[in-house]
Design an enzyme around this catalytic site. Structure first.
Site, PDB file in Angstrom:
ATOM      1  N   GLU A 174     -18.136  17.052  25.565  1.00  0.00           N
ATOM      2  CA  GLU A 174     -17.383  15.599  25.488  1.00  0.00           C
ATOM      3  C   GLU A 174     -17.359  14.841  24.270  1.00  0.00           C
ATOM      4  OE1 GLU A 174     -17.853  11.400  27.626  1.00  0.00           O
ATOM      5  OE2 GLU A 174     -18.581  13.370  28.852  1.00  0.00           O
TER       6      GLU A 174
ATOM      7  N   THR B  40     -15.348   8.377  27.162  1.00  0.00           N
ATOM      8  CA  THR B  40     -15.055   6.929  27.237  1.00  0.00           C
ATOM      9  C   THR B  40     -13.790   6.426  26.976  1.00  0.00           C
ATOM     10  OG1 THR B  40     -17.233   7.091  25.793  1.00  0.00           O
ATOM     11  CG2 THR B  40     -16.423   4.912  25.924  1.00  0.00           C
TER      12      THR B  40
ATOM     13  N   LYS C 254     -18.776  10.729  37.799  1.00  0.00           N
ATOM     14  CA  LYS C 254     -20.043  10.789  36.977  1.00  0.00           C
ATOM     15  C   LYS C 254     -20.615   9.428  37.335  1.00  0.00           C
ATOM     16  CE  LYS C 254     -19.436   8.832  32.988  1.00  0.00           C
ATOM     17  NZ  LYS C 254     -19.261   8.581  31.461  1.00  0.00           N
TER      18      LYS C 254
END
Length: 211
Positions: A40, A66, A126
């Site tokens: 990521e 993000t 998450k």
């Protein structure tokens, strides 16, 4: 194999935050050689879209992290991101990602947030920050949400990753324990491969002991 299948098979993905990534394809290869195939790249990294595109073009299982806005999500998908990660609940991001047909990993912490993330179409929830709640919290969450795919993020390392998996997490995030910003910025690929191997070995050892 799609990105989610890869993450679930490896039981890990790497979250990279660094001030500079000189060669994202080489970084992805270094991690894959260590046993962590999905990475990521976050929007906190300068030029992240170009980095995602380069890694994707090289065949890496790369996602965008993000992600806070629909525009960021669209840009990430256009750049070749194979999954998208948010730090919290973002309905507008969820709409873009689900329409694109790629996995969505949405950040949540409380039971209400987990429920909302699932309602928004998150393939994975998450749980962030995981260091605040610890592994036992995952077992608690799976009581009301037995089918939820939970992944801890924040404070996960080779010393505690297996505990989160044992508590029911489907995978764990490997952050600075595996990809220290300095090692990434200095292109220390062999060091990153060694760190990834150690992280994977710690998980595998626990799986064998618990089997």
């Amino acid at each position: 194999m799609n990105a989610l299948s890869t993450i679930l098979e490896d039981r890990a993905l790497s979250v990279v935050r660094a001030p500079h990534i000189s060669d994202p394809a080489a970084l992805a290869d270094a991690l894959a050689r260590g046993g962590i195939r999905a990475l990521e790249l976050t929007f906190t990294t300068p030029g992240v879209l170009e980095l995602i595109r380069a890694a994707s073009d090289a065949g890496a299982v790369v996602g965008a992290g993000t992600v806070l806005t629909a525009d960021q999500a669209r840009s990430a998908v256009d750049a070749g991101a194979r999954f998208v990660v948010t730090p919290g609940l973002r309905p507008e991001v969820a709409a873009v990602v689900t329409d694109a047909g790629i996995p969505l990993m949405m950040g949540a912490l409380t039971p209400s947030e987990v429920m909302t993330a699932l309602d928004l179409g998150a393939d994975v929830v998450k749980v962030f920050p995981a260091r605040t709640v610890g592994p036992a919290y995952f077992k608690d969450l799976l009581g009301p949400f037995p089918d939820a795919r939970l992944v801890p993020s924040g404070g996960v390392n080779a010393g505690n990753a297996a505990q989160f998996l044992a508590a029911g997490a489907v995978a764990v995030t490997a952050g600075t324990d595996v990809v220290p910003p300095a090692s990434v910025a200095d292109a220390q690929w062999d060091d990153i491969t060694a760190r990834a191997k150690a992280f994977v070995a710690a998980i595998s050892a626990d799986i064998k002991e618990g089997s």
